[in-house]
Design an enzyme around this catalytic site. Structure first.
Site, PDB file in Angstrom:
ATOM      1  N   PRO A   1       0.830  -1.207   0.000  1.00 46.59           N
ATOM      2  CA  PRO A   1       0.000   0.000   0.000  1.00 46.59           C
ATOM      3  C   PRO A   1       0.863   1.255   0.000  1.00 46.59           C
ATOM      4  O   PRO A   1       1.820   1.343   0.768  1.00 46.59           O
ATOM      5  CB  PRO A   1      -0.794  -0.121   1.305  1.00 46.59           C
ATOM      6  CG  PRO A   1       0.061  -0.972   2.196  1.00 46.59           C
ATOM      7  CD  PRO A   1       0.763  -1.932   1.283  1.00 46.59           C
ATOM      8  N   MET A   2       0.528   2.222  -0.867  1.00 42.28           N
ATOM      9  CA  MET A   2       1.273   3.474  -0.941  1.00 42.28           C
ATOM     10  C   MET A   2       0.296   4.627  -1.093  1.00 42.28           C
ATOM     11  O   MET A   2      -0.582   4.598  -1.954  1.00 42.28           O
ATOM     12  CB  MET A   2       2.267   3.445  -2.107  1.00 42.28           C
ATOM     13  CG  MET A   2       3.409   2.452  -1.915  1.00 42.28           C
ATOM     14  SD  MET A   2       4.520   2.359  -3.355  1.00 42.28           S
ATOM     15  CE  MET A   2       3.527   1.327  -4.449  1.00 42.28           C
ATOM     16  N   SER A   3       0.483   5.643  -0.265  1.00 45.36           N
ATOM     17  CA  SER A   3      -0.428   6.784  -0.226  1.00 45.36           C
ATOM     18  C   SER A   3      -0.452   7.533  -1.549  1.00 45.36           C
ATOM     19  O   SER A   3       0.605   7.847  -2.124  1.00 45.36           O
ATOM     20  CB  SER A   3       0.004   7.738   0.892  1.00 45.36           C
ATOM     21  OG  SER A   3      -0.822   8.871   0.926  1.00 45.36           O
TER      22      SER A   3
ATOM     23  N   GLN B   1      -6.909  -0.776   3.251  1.00 40.10           N
ATOM     24  CA  GLN B   1      -6.118  -0.458   4.440  1.00 40.10           C
ATOM     25  C   GLN B   1      -6.647   0.807   5.122  1.00 40.10           C
ATOM     26  O   GLN B   1      -6.821   1.843   4.477  1.00 40.10           O
ATOM     27  CB  GLN B   1      -4.642  -0.257   4.095  1.00 40.10           C
ATOM     28  CG  GLN B   1      -3.796  -0.119   5.351  1.00 40.10           C
ATOM     29  CD  GLN B   1      -2.329   0.190   5.069  1.00 40.10           C
ATOM     30  OE1 GLN B   1      -1.983   1.323   4.763  1.00 40.10           O
ATOM     31  NE2 GLN B   1      -1.481  -0.818   5.191  1.00 40.10           N
TER      32      GLN B   1
ATOM     33  N   CYS C   1       2.896   3.343   8.807  1.00 39.86           N
ATOM     34  CA  CYS C   1       3.149   4.675   8.255  1.00 39.86           C
ATOM     35  C   CYS C   1       3.955   5.518   9.240  1.00 39.86           C
ATOM     36  O   CYS C   1       3.543   5.687  10.390  1.00 39.86           O
ATOM     37  CB  CYS C   1       1.848   5.377   7.914  1.00 39.86           C
ATOM     38  SG  CYS C   1       2.102   7.022   7.199  1.00 39.86           S
TER      39      CYS C   1
ATOM     40  N   GLY D   1      10.500  -4.537   2.055  1.00 41.93           N
ATOM     41  CA  GLY D   1      11.589  -3.582   2.205  1.00 41.93           C
ATOM     42  C   GLY D   1      12.732  -3.812   1.238  1.00 41.93           C
ATOM     43  O   GLY D   1      13.281  -4.916   1.163  1.00 41.93           O
TER      44      GLY D   1
ATOM     45  N   GLY E   1       6.978  -2.302  -2.911  1.00 38.55           N
ATOM     46  CA  GLY E   1       6.404  -0.966  -2.888  1.00 38.55           C
ATOM     47  C   GLY E   1       6.982  -0.062  -3.961  1.00 38.55           C
ATOM     48  O   GLY E   1       6.415   0.123  -5.030  1.00 38.55           O
TER      49      GLY E   1
END
Length: 363
Positions: free
Chosen positions: A42-44, A96, A126, A227, A250
């Protein structure tokens, strides 16, 4: 405006996608199934439905939405509810949520469940100040004693799987991921994703894969490692030896949308994706974004950032980036993009992965 009719991929690109997709293996994580062990993190402001859909099409075994505020959902904020949208073509999607209050998270979970995701995911990873300062995101790792009630309230509110994404700890002096995982297990969560950095590291330094592998060995829940998986070679190497049940990518897919598929290229196999393939992917993303919103300004903002990310590593990208951000019209932007990528025939993409990329926080 450029024609947004969805056209099939070229035979050359589709054949590569089909060949590599056949090599993926379905996995089961608790009560959640995925089409492969390689998932999109998940990435904003990135993991909206169009990008998630594209990544599933290009080999991601599953995806997770951008982090969504429980308070925005509960207050009926229109923009927040827009973030809950799931495209009916998406197969393996989790929503999420983030927030510090268990009851607010429980109410928001009920609303999110109505969108028919496969699971609800809790953001405890986050590190950005505006989330952490209110007690959400990775700030929740500061006081594990409160997590039982927090997880429990959400679990009772929904009848679909509940999962969580965490960090290794708040800082190096408080590495407590193992404790958090055991609490999650006791409260009935299905799996845990762990980003291999502490909150204080943000996205700097290196992910601690030794710790992630140790956690996976002892975890009572299926564990996803996350990561620094920026290249398909790194993914292949990690897949070959990991004790994690799955891996989460990501930032890697932003510059290389083919990374999920490339991770299944066999040693010695002469197979690669060309600049022409990249432009086909950009066209497909444009089609999905045009379906998602009619606001041309939103389309332009979304397309600009993805185009520039995908162009990184190709010759002449600095000049091209300048053109993209000074071209105000969406149709013209797509034409400039076509000229750039089609003019790269036979030229290789070479990214310097030692340079910082997206280290200011994205989810």
């Amino acid at each position: 405006m450029t024609n947004t009719t969805r056209t099939p991929f070229s035979k050359q690109l589709q054949s590569k996608i089909d060949l590599l997709s056949k090599r993926t293996t379905k996995i089961q994580m608790g009560d959640v199934s995925f089409d492969s062990p390689l998932l999109l993190a998940p990435m904003s402001a990135i993991c909206i439905a169009p990008f998630r859909l594209l990544m599933e099409e290009l080999g991601a075994g599953g995806t997770v939405s951008e982090l969504i505020s429980c308070h925005g959902i509960n207050y009926g904020n229109e923009k927040t509810h827009q973030m809950l949208r799931i495209d009916p073509r998406e197969k393996n999607i989790g929503i999420q949520l983030f927030g510090e209050d268990p009851e607010a998270m429980a109410r928001a979970s009920e609303v999110a469940q109505e969108r028919n995701p496969k699971f609800i995911d809790i953001n405890m990873g986050c590190p950005v100040r505006k989330v952490v300062s209110k007690g959400g995101g990775s700030a929740l790792m500061k006081d594990p004693k409160k997590l039982g009630a927090y997880f429990g309230a959400m679990k009772k509110a929904i009848n679909i799987p509940l999962t969580v994404k965490i960090r290794t700890g708040w800082d190096e002096e408080s590495i407590n991921a193992q404790e958090v995982i055991h609490i999650a297990k006791e409260e009935g969560l299905e799996f845990v994703a762990v980003h291999g950095r502490t909150r204080t590291q943000q996205y700097k330094g290196r992910a601690n894969w030794e710790l992630l592998e140790n956690l996976a060995t002892t975890s009572p829940l299926p564990l996803i490692g996350n990561g620094d998986l920026h290249t398909h070679k790194q993914v292949q190497e990690r897949l070959s030896k990991t004790t994690c049940q799955a891996l989460m990518l990501g930032r890697g897919p932003l510059r290389n949308p083919f990374i999920f598929l490339e991770s299944y290229i066999q040693e010695g196999e002469d197979l690669s994706f060309s600049s022409r393939d990249y432009f086909e992917i950009i066209q497909r993303l444009y089609h999905y974004i045009s379906e998602y919103t009619e606001r041309e300004r939103t389309q332009l903002v979304q397309m600009r950032k993805h185009i520039v990310w995908m162009a990184q590593g190709f010759p002449g990208v600095a000049q091209f980036r300048g053109q993209i951000f000074t071209t105000p019209d969406l149709g013209d932007t797509m034409k400039v993009t076509e000229d750039f990528f089609m003019g790269l025939e036979g030229k290789d993409k070479n990214i310097n992965h030692d340079e910082a990329f997206m280290t200011s926080g994205h989810g």
